[in-house]
Scaffold this motif. Structure first.
Motif, mmCIF file in Angstrom:
data_model
loop_
_atom_site.group_PDB
_atom_site.id
_atom_site.type_symbol
_atom_site.label_atom_id
_atom_site.label_comp_id
_atom_site.label_asym_id
_atom_site.label_seq_id
_atom_site.Cartn_x
_atom_site.Cartn_y
_atom_site.Cartn_z
ATOM 1 N N ARG A 230 0.839 -1.192 0.000
ATOM 2 C CA ARG A 230 0.000 0.000 0.000
ATOM 3 C C ARG A 230 0.878 1.247 0.000
ATOM 4 N N ILE A 231 0.279 2.359 -0.393
ATOM 5 C CA ILE A 231 0.852 3.688 -0.154
ATOM 6 C C ILE A 231 -0.269 4.511 0.462
ATOM 7 N N ASP A 232 -0.109 4.824 1.727
ATOM 8 C CA ASP A 232 -1.182 5.492 2.460
ATOM 9 C C ASP A 232 -1.143 7.010 2.327
ATOM 10 N N ALA A 233 0.057 7.554 2.145
ATOM 11 C CA ALA A 233 0.152 9.009 2.046
ATOM 12 C C ALA A 233 1.379 9.409 1.234
ATOM 13 N N LEU A 234 1.261 10.543 0.581
ATOM 14 C CA LEU A 234 2.365 11.175 -0.144
ATOM 15 C C LEU A 234 2.462 12.606 0.331
ATOM 16 N N VAL A 235 3.661 13.007 0.754
ATOM 17 C CA VAL A 235 3.917 14.395 1.132
ATOM 18 C C VAL A 235 4.922 14.962 0.132
ATOM 19 N N MET B 249 2.087 12.534 -7.959
ATOM 20 C CA MET B 249 0.650 12.296 -7.813
ATOM 21 C C MET B 249 0.151 11.340 -8.886
ATOM 22 N N ARG B 250 0.632 11.514 -10.097
ATOM 23 C CA ARG B 250 0.231 10.627 -11.180
ATOM 24 C C ARG B 250 0.608 9.178 -10.884
ATOM 25 N N ALA B 251 1.725 8.995 -10.172
ATOM 26 C CA ALA B 251 2.186 7.644 -9.853
ATOM 27 C C ALA B 251 1.406 7.001 -8.720
ATOM 28 N N VAL B 252 0.995 7.805 -7.718
ATOM 29 C CA VAL B 252 0.350 7.201 -6.547
ATOM 30 C C VAL B 252 -1.169 7.171 -6.630
ATOM 31 N N VAL B 253 -1.765 8.070 -7.418
ATOM 32 C CA VAL B 253 -3.233 8.134 -7.451
ATOM 33 C C VAL B 253 -3.873 6.811 -7.865
ATOM 34 N N PRO B 254 -3.391 6.124 -8.919
ATOM 35 C CA PRO B 254 -4.032 4.843 -9.252
ATOM 36 C C PRO B 254 -3.957 3.826 -8.118
ATOM 37 N N ILE B 255 -2.855 3.838 -7.373
ATOM 38 C CA ILE B 255 -2.702 2.923 -6.237
ATOM 39 C C ILE B 255 -3.716 3.277 -5.151
ATOM 40 N N MET B 256 -3.814 4.556 -4.842
ATOM 41 C CA MET B 256 -4.743 4.996 -3.805
ATOM 42 C C MET B 256 -6.192 4.775 -4.220
ATOM 43 N N GLU B 257 -6.505 5.000 -5.486
ATOM 44 C CA GLU B 257 -7.863 4.737 -5.957
ATOM 45 C C GLU B 257 -8.214 3.261 -5.828
ATOM 46 N N GLU B 258 -7.267 2.407 -6.123
ATOM 47 C CA GLU B 258 -7.488 0.962 -5.985
ATOM 48 C C GLU B 258 -7.734 0.590 -4.531
ATOM 49 N N SER C 8 -8.488 4.594 -0.615
ATOM 50 C CA SER C 8 -8.060 5.479 0.468
ATOM 51 C C SER C 8 -6.652 5.989 0.180
ATOM 52 N N GLY C 9 -6.351 7.142 0.751
ATOM 53 C CA GLY C 9 -5.020 7.716 0.597
ATOM 54 C C GLY C 9 -5.072 9.206 0.850
ATOM 55 N N THR C 10 -3.934 9.761 1.234
ATOM 56 C CA THR C 10 -3.840 11.188 1.532
ATOM 57 C C THR C 10 -2.650 11.776 0.797
ATOM 58 N N ILE C 11 -2.880 12.876 0.113
ATOM 59 C CA ILE C 11 -1.806 13.616 -0.551
ATOM 60 C C ILE C 11 -1.708 14.989 0.096
ATOM 61 N N VAL C 12 -0.487 15.350 0.491
ATOM 62 C CA VAL C 12 -0.238 16.666 1.069
ATOM 63 C C VAL C 12 0.841 17.347 0.229
ATOM 64 N N ASN C 13 0.497 18.464 -0.372
ATOM 65 C CA ASN C 13 1.447 19.242 -1.155
ATOM 66 C C ASN C 13 1.906 20.455 -0.354
ATOM 67 N N ILE C 14 3.214 20.671 -0.327
ATOM 68 C CA ILE C 14 3.756 21.836 0.378
ATOM 69 C C ILE C 14 3.929 22.970 -0.627
ATOM 70 N N GLY C 15 3.035 23.940 -0.541
ATOM 71 C CA GLY C 15 3.109 25.104 -1.411
ATOM 72 C C GLY C 15 3.833 26.234 -0.707
ATOM 73 N N SER C 16 3.283 27.430 -0.812
ATOM 74 C CA SER C 16 3.897 28.600 -0.191
ATOM 75 C C SER C 16 2.906 29.750 -0.227
ATOM 76 N N VAL C 17 3.040 30.660 0.728
ATOM 77 C CA VAL C 17 2.272 31.899 0.661
ATOM 78 C C VAL C 17 2.616 32.652 -0.622
ATOM 79 N N ALA C 18 3.834 32.419 -1.151
ATOM 80 C CA ALA C 18 4.223 33.013 -2.430
ATOM 81 C C ALA C 18 3.409 32.457 -3.587
ATOM 82 N N GLY C 19 2.645 31.406 -3.339
ATOM 83 C CA GLY C 19 1.706 30.894 -4.332
ATOM 84 C C GLY C 19 0.345 31.567 -4.244
ATOM 85 N N GLU C 20 0.201 32.496 -3.318
ATOM 86 C CA GLU C 20 -1.014 33.295 -3.182
ATOM 87 C C GLU C 20 -0.750 34.760 -3.530
#
Length: 244
Positions: A78-83, A116-125, A128-140
């Motif tokens: 399994r892959i439960d989460a991607l950060v 994300m493209r690599a883990v999403v099919p696994i998580m969909e299967e 369940s699964g959690t993806i956390v992306n680290i962005g930035s206030v500079a992205g706002e």
């Protein structure tokens, strides 16, 4: 056993996140280019009773990303989460050289998409699964040249993926830190440590949300920049020109 892929795990926010999450019942798959630093992080996790696997990875390399996901899945199936934490800064000016622009886009935007493209099919299967992306206030608030552009892009991609995966059991959260005490901000004083972002990651894994901005004080600045862009132009114009 919960399996979590964490990129950029060798220092800064990634290291702090690894140490916070590294506890019994959790296996962290630590990804970065610097093997000695990753090994040291793994040793600290194991000393605290956690488990970790070191996978040397350049997230800008598609084959390395594929190998990372395969090794992570091999732990329990399994892959439960991607950060998605790995990231690089750039010259804040539009005059930044092509190699700097290409690397920032490759690491800050293309790599999270590829992961994300690599883990999403696994998580969909798994349903369940959690993806956390680290962005930035500079992205706002556009204040960092190509860096801001990549973080704006990651914000848009995160929103799109979250909506695409609605109802599948896979959740997607964007965490947007302001200035944090990391090696890249060594010239600044009085900043909160990377532990504040690590705590936000842990919170997102436990209770996924759309977006988390840390520290709290930046939330007002983000709202103001969206509501009053002309004022934001005046506030940040001088700072941008000085950086150039």
């Amino acid at each position: 056993m919960t399996v979590v892929i964490l990129t950029g795990a060798s220092s800064g926010i990634g290291e702090a996140t690894a140490l916070r999450l590294g506890r019994p019942g959790m296996t962290l798959v630590l990804a970065a280019r610097r093997v000695p630093e990753l090994t040291a992080v793994r040793a600290r996790i194991e000393a605290n009773g956690g488990a970790a696997v070191v996978v040397p990875t350049d997230v800008g390399d598609p084959e390395a990303v594929t190998a990372l996901v395969e090794q992570a899945r091999a732990v329990t199936g399994r892959i439960d989460a991607l950060v998605n934490n790995a990231g690089v800064g750039t010259n804040a000016s539009v005059l930044a050289e092509d190699h700097s622009v290409d690397r920032a886009i490759g690491i800050n935007l293309r790599a999270p998409i590829r992961l994300m493209r690599a883990v999403v099919p696994i998580m969909e299967e798994q349903r369940s699964g959690t993806i956390v992306n680290i962005g930035s206030v500079a992205g706002e608030v556009g204040i960092g040249g190509v860096y801001s552009a990549t973080k704006f892009g990651l914000r848009g991609m995160t929103d799109s993926v979250r909506r695409e995966l609605a109802g599948t059991g896979v959740t997607v959260t964007l965490i947007e830190p302001g200035y944090i005490a990391t090696p890249g901000n060594a010239h600044r004083s009085g900043l909160p440590g990377p532990e504040i972002v690590a705590a936000a990651v842990e919170s997102a894994l436990r209770r996924p949300r759309r977006r988390i901005i840390v520290p709290f004080k930046y939330r007002g600045a983000v709202v103001a920049a969206h509501l009053f862009p002309a004022i934001a132009d005046r506030i940040y114009a001088g700072k941008a020109s000085r950086r150039r």
